[in-house]
Write an enzyme that holds these catalytic residues in place. Structure first.
Site, mmCIF file in Angstrom:
data_model
loop_
_atom_site.group_PDB
_atom_site.id
_atom_site.type_symbol
_atom_site.label_atom_id
_atom_site.label_comp_id
_atom_site.label_asym_id
_atom_site.label_seq_id
_atom_site.Cartn_x
_atom_site.Cartn_y
_atom_site.Cartn_z
ATOM 1 N N GLU A 101 47.060 51.016 19.776
ATOM 2 C CA GLU A 101 47.192 51.135 20.358
ATOM 3 C C GLU A 101 46.982 51.545 22.489
ATOM 4 O O GLU A 101 47.360 50.134 22.485
ATOM 5 C CB GLU A 101 45.172 50.489 21.030
ATOM 6 C CG GLU A 101 44.623 51.792 22.139
ATOM 7 C CD GLU A 101 43.619 50.721 22.225
ATOM 8 O OE1 GLU A 101 42.029 51.109 22.392
ATOM 9 O OE2 GLU A 101 43.280 49.561 22.065
ATOM 10 N N HIS A 143 36.043 55.837 19.727
ATOM 11 C CA HIS A 143 35.192 54.405 20.198
ATOM 12 C C HIS A 143 34.488 53.495 21.043
ATOM 13 O O HIS A 143 33.619 53.474 21.927
ATOM 14 C CB HIS A 143 34.897 53.307 19.106
ATOM 15 C CG HIS A 143 35.933 52.180 19.098
ATOM 16 N ND1 HIS A 143 37.061 52.285 18.841
ATOM 17 C CD2 HIS A 143 35.756 51.076 19.946
ATOM 18 C CE1 HIS A 143 37.652 51.898 19.233
ATOM 19 N NE2 HIS A 143 37.341 50.440 19.859
ATOM 20 N N ASP A 144 35.542 54.013 21.941
ATOM 21 C CA ASP A 144 35.496 53.598 23.431
ATOM 22 C C ASP A 144 35.650 54.604 25.029
ATOM 23 O O ASP A 144 35.098 54.797 25.920
ATOM 24 C CB ASP A 144 37.058 53.233 24.172
ATOM 25 C CG ASP A 144 37.029 51.924 23.254
ATOM 26 O OD1 ASP A 144 36.395 50.879 22.998
ATOM 27 O OD2 ASP A 144 38.891 51.293 23.435
ATOM 28 N N ASP A 187 45.559 46.959 18.119
ATOM 29 C CA ASP A 187 44.601 47.174 19.473
ATOM 30 C C ASP A 187 45.319 46.237 20.418
ATOM 31 O O ASP A 187 46.179 45.183 20.746
ATOM 32 C CB ASP A 187 43.248 45.930 19.013
ATOM 33 C CG ASP A 187 42.037 45.818 20.094
ATOM 34 O OD1 ASP A 187 41.327 46.948 20.286
ATOM 35 O OD2 ASP A 187 42.026 45.396 20.757
ATOM 36 N N ASP A 245 41.939 47.581 11.588
ATOM 37 C CA ASP A 245 42.190 47.664 12.834
ATOM 38 C C ASP A 245 42.851 46.046 12.897
ATOM 39 O O ASP A 245 41.952 44.596 11.984
ATOM 40 C CB ASP A 245 40.779 47.371 13.483
ATOM 41 C CG ASP A 245 41.273 47.619 15.071
ATOM 42 O OD1 ASP A 245 41.671 47.710 15.938
ATOM 43 O OD2 ASP A 245 40.391 48.936 15.232
HETATM 44 C C1 GLC Z 1 40.473 47.597 22.397
HETATM 45 C C2 GLC Z 1 39.325 47.903 21.689
HETATM 46 C C3 GLC Z 1 38.266 47.903 22.310
HETATM 47 C C4 GLC Z 1 38.107 47.028 22.246
HETATM 48 C C5 GLC Z 1 39.460 46.674 23.480
HETATM 49 C C6 GLC Z 1 39.726 44.531 23.375
HETATM 50 O O1 GLC Z 1 40.851 48.858 23.889
HETATM 51 O O2 GLC Z 1 39.112 49.759 21.459
HETATM 52 O O3 GLC Z 1 36.831 49.001 21.693
HETATM 53 O O4 GLC Z 1 36.928 46.881 23.513
HETATM 54 O O5 GLC Z 1 40.703 46.953 22.412
HETATM 55 O O6 GLC Z 1 39.494 44.342 21.889
#
Ligand code: GLC
Length: 530
Positions: free
Chosen positions: A264, A325-326, A201, A99
């Site tokens: 992402e 994970h979100d 991210d 990541d």
């Molecule tokens: C992304 C991650 C998430 C995090 C956010 C802020 O969406 O997947 O888990 O809280 O970014 O970094």
């Protein structure tokens, strides 16, 4: 042979390091734990592992608040552990993706400490500092994704800093060339250590409107929605200049061989596909989360697949994601029976599939008692169902205490049925979803039609979605029953015969009568057509 490098042909498996395997009894997973569990990934047959952040962090957002981009948090181990892990992952012929969190650092990062120390700091402009509005107050109406304003006032220097997430996660200023250079060096640091790529991210957040204009109010906002939905993120995200930033990262990856850049991106399809970049200079794989938000209905999913296939720029490679994970786990969203259909969908569509750890066990809803809540978003905006803890619970390995995850007290609860819903038990059960995942992965490996073949839509009605995958002379038909009733599906015209390669149902076979396939309730099948 089409060009079929590993990240096109392969299957990515996401590990949330806190929750995979604890090796030191502190109740939190670590890199050494992951290393000890590599057998599982080999047995399952995936090709690449993506690790959520393991960098030094105060853990305000469980590692997505990075205090040092070039280290390992002691909770997770050491750089030595990381090097051992890369070595063993590669030794097994697997790839390792890490990541990369470039939008923001932790407020405990040295860069931010320096930046906030004075207005004249050489790193002041590494972050986004603004004066109060004329007459005082917030510089504009941008909200934090985790609730409340996106601006926090720093009394010592009399300015606000911007944070798209927690106030402990100040946004970096990517317009500053020094920031870009420093972050490119972070990429090189990990590339030299052997990582095969990055999942970046919130990549669509990196650039913000230069004039910091207010976001428009969202007319559809309702009180049961999170704060961030009050406005439309028109000026705070998805700016045209972001593509230059991504192309810059891509060029760094291209200093090395065959690495992958995954972004992402939570945007509608037409915006998402712009992240392949002009002439494909952007992300190799802009993460496609459309299956997560689409209603679980055959016709809607069929329409989505067609639209996505049609929207990808020439030469761009598709990808599919069911969970992370979100997001609420797939078995929570669609139920146990349809989770099997979803597995078949994920692993037979055209494009790189990303699996989420624990989905292969069909982990479903886990109640998190109020006093066990960890997720800062849930704490900031309680009661709206936003909490992400349920999808971050520990992996379940065997029948020992805490399902073999830890000898200590797990940082989040396991599922109530972990005594049976675990890898060891489910491996022994031919009808388990775990064995279904494995068979699907094996099937995808054996048939180029599935991994790199063409997609051809075949049939969609109120209950069934069917499509072909074709490579050379091979034609496979995937037929998925999204409903809880039996359903007949016409075979494509001109097909002389059809043979079942795999069903989501562990026993029996769907009947084929002439030109018709009789799917059982909640059944998906892969057929070889001749
Ligand atoms: C992304 C991650 C998430 C995090 C956010 C802020 O969406 O997947 O888990 O809280 O970014 O970094």
């Amino acid at each position: 042979m089409p060009e079929n490098t590993w990240w096109k042909r392969g299957i990515v498996y996401q590990i949330y390091p806190r929750s995979f395997q604890d090796s030191n009894g502190d109740g939190i997973g670590d890199l050494e734990g992951i290393r000890r569990r590599l057998d599982h990934l080999a047995w399952l047959g995936v090709d690449a592992v993506w690790l959520s952040p393991f960098y030094p962090s105060p853990m305000a957002d469980f590692g997505y608040d990075v205090a040092d981009y070039c280290g390992v948090d002691p909770i997770f181990g050491s750089l030595g552990d990381f090097d051992r892990l890369v070595g063993e992952v590669h030794g097994r012929g697997l790839k390792l993706i890490v990541d990369f969190v470039p939008n923001h650092t932790s407020d405990q990062h040295e860069w931010f400490k320096e930046s906030r120390s004075s207005r004249g700091s050489p790193k002041r402009d590494w972050y986004i500092w603004r004066d109060p509005a004329p007459g005082g107050g917030l510089p504009n109406n941008w909200n934090s994704n985790f609730g409340g304003p996106g601006w926090t006032f720093d009394a010592a220097t009399g300015q606000y800093y911007y944070h798209a997430f927690l106030k402990e996660q100040p946004d970096l200023n990517w317009r500053n060339p020094q920031v870009r250079a420093a972050m490119h060096d972070v990429l090189r640091f990990w590339l030299r250590r052997g990582v095969d790529g990055f999942r970046v991210d919130v990549i669509w957040h990196l650039m913000k409107d230069e004039g910091f204009r207010d976001n428009p109010v969202n007319p559809a906002y309702q009180a049961d929605q999170p704060d961030i939905n009050r406005t439309l993120q028109i000026h705070s995200t998805d700016q045209p200049e972001v593509h230059g930033i991504i192309a810059g990262m891509r060029r760094v990856l291209e200093e090395f061989d065959d690495r992958v850049l995954i972004g992402e991106i939570y945007l509608p399809l037409d915006r998402l596909v712009t992240y392949y970049g002009e002439n494909l200079t952007g992300a190799h794989l802009p993460f496609n989360f459309q299956l997560i938000h689409m209603a679980w209905r055959a016709q809607d999913i069929a329409a989505l697949v067609e639209e996505y296939e049609g929207a990808i720029p020439p030469g761009g490679w598709p990808n599919w994601v069911l969970g992370n994970h979100d997001q609420a786990r797939i078995a929570v969203r669609v139920g146990a029976a349809q989770a099997r259909v979803a597995a078949m969908l994920l692993l037979t569509l055209r494009g790189t599939p990303t699996m989420y750890y624990g989905d292969e066990l069909g982990i479903s809803r886990v109640e998190i008692p109020p006093d066990a809540v960890q997720d800062p978003w849930e704490r900031n905006e309680p009661g709206l169902g936003l909490g992400r803890d349920p999808q971050r619970t520990p992996m379940q390995w065997d029948g020992s205490p805490n399902a073999g995850f830890t000898t200590g007290r797990p940082w989040l609860p396991l599922t109530p049925d972990h005594g049976t819903r675990n890898v060891a038990m489910m491996q022994e059960d031919p009808s388990s979803i775990l064995n279904l995942y494995r068979r699907l992965i094996q099937l995808r490996r054996r048939h180029l039609a599935l991994s790199v073949g063409d997609y051809v839509g075949a049939h969609a009605d109120g209950q069934v979605f069917a499509y072909e995958r074709r490579f050379g002379t091979e034609r496979l038909l995937v037929a998925l029953n999204f409903g809880h009733a039996a359903q007949a599906v016409p075979l494509p015209e001109g097909v002389a015969g059809a043979r079942v390669l795999l069903s989501t149902h562990a026993s029996g076979e769907p009947a084929i009568h002439g030109q018709e396939l009789a799917l059982r309730p909640d059944e998906g099948v892969v057929l070889a057509l001749s």
